[in-house]
Design a protein around this motif. Structure first.
Motif, PDB file in Angstrom:
ATOM      1  N   GLY A 180       0.996  -1.030   0.254  1.00  8.96           N
ATOM      2  CA  GLY A 180      -0.094   0.590  -0.393  1.00  8.96           C
ATOM      3  C   GLY A 180       0.643   1.579  -0.031  1.00  8.96           C
ATOM      4  O   GLY A 180       0.379   2.359   0.167  1.00  8.96           O
ATOM      5  N   ARG A 181       2.395   1.068  -0.021  1.00 11.51           N
ATOM      6  CA  ARG A 181       2.588   2.450  -0.078  1.00 11.51           C
ATOM      7  C   ARG A 181       3.931   2.650  -1.531  1.00 11.51           C
ATOM      8  O   ARG A 181       5.076   2.231  -1.643  1.00 11.51           O
ATOM      9  CB  ARG A 181       4.376   2.261   1.283  1.00 11.51           C
ATOM     10  CG  ARG A 181       3.479   3.108   2.277  1.00 11.51           C
ATOM     11  CD  ARG A 181       4.568   2.596   3.455  1.00 11.51           C
ATOM     12  NE  ARG A 181       4.859   2.885   3.200  1.00 11.51           N
ATOM     13  CZ  ARG A 181       6.681   2.707   3.939  1.00 11.51           C
ATOM     14  NH1 ARG A 181       7.229   1.927   3.779  1.00 11.51           N
ATOM     15  NH2 ARG A 181       7.154   3.869   4.022  1.00 11.51           N
ATOM     16  N   GLU A 182       3.013   2.410  -2.156  1.00 11.53           N
ATOM     17  CA  GLU A 182       3.731   2.659  -3.895  1.00 11.53           C
ATOM     18  C   GLU A 182       4.822   3.387  -4.218  1.00 11.53           C
ATOM     19  O   GLU A 182       5.818   2.969  -4.446  1.00 11.53           O
ATOM     20  CB  GLU A 182       2.812   2.117  -4.842  1.00 11.53           C
ATOM     21  CG  GLU A 182       1.888   1.416  -5.128  1.00 11.53           C
ATOM     22  CD  GLU A 182       0.432   1.255  -4.393  1.00 11.53           C
ATOM     23  OE1 GLU A 182      -0.605   0.752  -3.816  1.00 11.53           O
ATOM     24  OE2 GLU A 182       0.145   2.853  -3.355  1.00 11.53           O
ATOM     25  N   LEU A 183       4.547   4.877  -3.759  1.00 11.83           N
ATOM     26  CA  LEU A 183       5.798   5.627  -3.802  1.00 11.83           C
ATOM     27  C   LEU A 183       6.934   5.428  -3.180  1.00 11.83           C
ATOM     28  O   LEU A 183       7.420   5.243  -3.653  1.00 11.83           O
ATOM     29  CB  LEU A 183       5.202   7.258  -3.334  1.00 11.83           C
ATOM     30  CG  LEU A 183       5.890   8.305  -3.755  1.00 11.83           C
ATOM     31  CD1 LEU A 183       6.770   8.240  -4.597  1.00 11.83           C
ATOM     32  CD2 LEU A 183       5.359   9.633  -3.160  1.00 11.83           C
ATOM     33  N   ALA A 184       6.369   4.444  -2.034  1.00 11.47           N
ATOM     34  CA  ALA A 184       7.813   4.286  -1.171  1.00 11.47           C
ATOM     35  C   ALA A 184       8.474   3.427  -1.316  1.00 11.47           C
ATOM     36  O   ALA A 184       9.545   3.454  -1.774  1.00 11.47           O
ATOM     37  CB  ALA A 184       7.292   4.365   0.467  1.00 11.47           C
ATOM     38  N   ALA A 185       8.021   2.195  -2.222  1.00 14.64           N
ATOM     39  CA  ALA A 185       8.729   1.415  -3.002  1.00 14.64           C
ATOM     40  C   ALA A 185       9.732   1.900  -4.221  1.00 14.64           C
ATOM     41  O   ALA A 185      10.845   1.637  -4.311  1.00 14.64           O
ATOM     42  CB  ALA A 185       7.400   0.387  -3.650  1.00 14.64           C
ATOM     43  N   PHE A 186       8.727   2.343  -4.904  1.00 14.32           N
ATOM     44  CA  PHE A 186       9.213   2.767  -6.318  1.00 14.32           C
ATOM     45  C   PHE A 186      10.621   3.619  -6.013  1.00 14.32           C
ATOM     46  O   PHE A 186      11.488   3.586  -6.955  1.00 14.32           O
ATOM     47  CB  PHE A 186       8.536   3.609  -7.218  1.00 14.32           C
ATOM     48  CG  PHE A 186       7.345   2.852  -7.434  1.00 14.32           C
ATOM     49  CD1 PHE A 186       7.578   1.196  -8.140  1.00 14.32           C
ATOM     50  CD2 PHE A 186       6.151   3.342  -7.583  1.00 14.32           C
ATOM     51  CE1 PHE A 186       6.476   0.421  -8.373  1.00 14.32           C
ATOM     52  CE2 PHE A 186       4.837   2.791  -8.117  1.00 14.32           C
ATOM     53  CZ  PHE A 186       5.081   1.412  -9.033  1.00 14.32           C
TER      54      PHE A 186
END
Length: 239
Positions: A180-186
């Motif tokens: 649920g934390r796509e920006l952090a993952a990318f």
């Protein structure tokens, strides 16, 4: 056919608007992001229409679907990306049409790809698939190499005949720290890309983001986004 072309043109225009808006919000030029349309389970006719509409990069994730489709569309000016988990017994077929394999995640696969690329007289671009959710096994639920294994695998690809180390790819994790934390993952993938480019400056591709999270991928700095459903609609069910 005309109806389908109109439908795909409309969908493409919406995706293009999203990418352009995301680039503007991130202070990036639109040219910095390449759209790769994921055509898996959709027919060759759709690929042909997409080509007419200006799409130049398409992706597949199953060789049994991709190989006949690529053969049927071999007259088109397309770059083919393989994005699915790849078994070594499918490597010979995939090397026959794929310009890029975005899902390189283990040494055994590098060896197989290298052997078949040399045999076919081709150079295949490789992206390492990074599993940001890698657990104790060192692999993620969707495949991929753990962040700690990127450097070693990258060196292996860089030394392998017939292969070119082009960068990194990830799929936003469904579980673990980045769920649920796509920006952090990318953003984490971008950090890994920065590290990779210190040793391999030309490996500057960063493939991240799909229909639901392409904005976050562009914000983080991705060079390629892989979009299927938003362009082609819901995929037909496989038999």
């Amino acid at each position: 056919m005309t109806d389908r072309k109109d439908e795909l043109a409309g969908n493409l225009a919406k995706v293009e608007e999203r990418i352009a808006a995301a680039c503007a919000a991130a202070g990036r030029a639109r040219e910095e992001v390449t759209l790769v349309v994921v055509t898996k389970t959709h027919p060759a006719n759709d690929v042909r229409i997409l080509s007419e509409l200006g799409v130049r990069h398409v992706a597949e994730n199953r060789d049994q679907d991709a190989a006949p489709k690529a053969a049927e569309c071999s007259d088109l000016p397309l770059t083919w990306h393989f994005v699915g988990q790849l078994q070594t017994n499918k490597v010979r077929s995939v090397v026959g049409y794929a310009d890029f394999v975005q899902s390189v995640d283990r040494a055994k696969l590098v060896t197989a790809l290298s052997k078949e690329a040399v045999r076919a007289g081709r150079e295949v671009g490789c992206l390492l698939q990074v599993a940001l959710d890698a657990g104790a096994s060192g692999r993620g639920e969707r495949g991929g190499v753990a962040p700690g294994g990127v450097e070693e695998l990258a060196d292996l690809v860089a030394r392998a005949p017939g292969l070119r180390l082009d960068g990194l790819m990830t799929v936003a994790p469904l579980s673990g720290t980045y769920a649920g934390r796509e920006l952090a993952a990318f953003e984490r993938l971008m950090d890994l890309s920065t590290d990779l480019r210190r040793a391999h400056p030309a490996a500057n591709m960063v493939s991240a983001g799909m229909s639901a999270d392409l904005e976050q991928a562009v914000a983080a700095g991705a060079t390629h986004v892989r979009v299927g459903t938003a362009v082609l609609g819901v995929r037909p069910r496989l038999g």
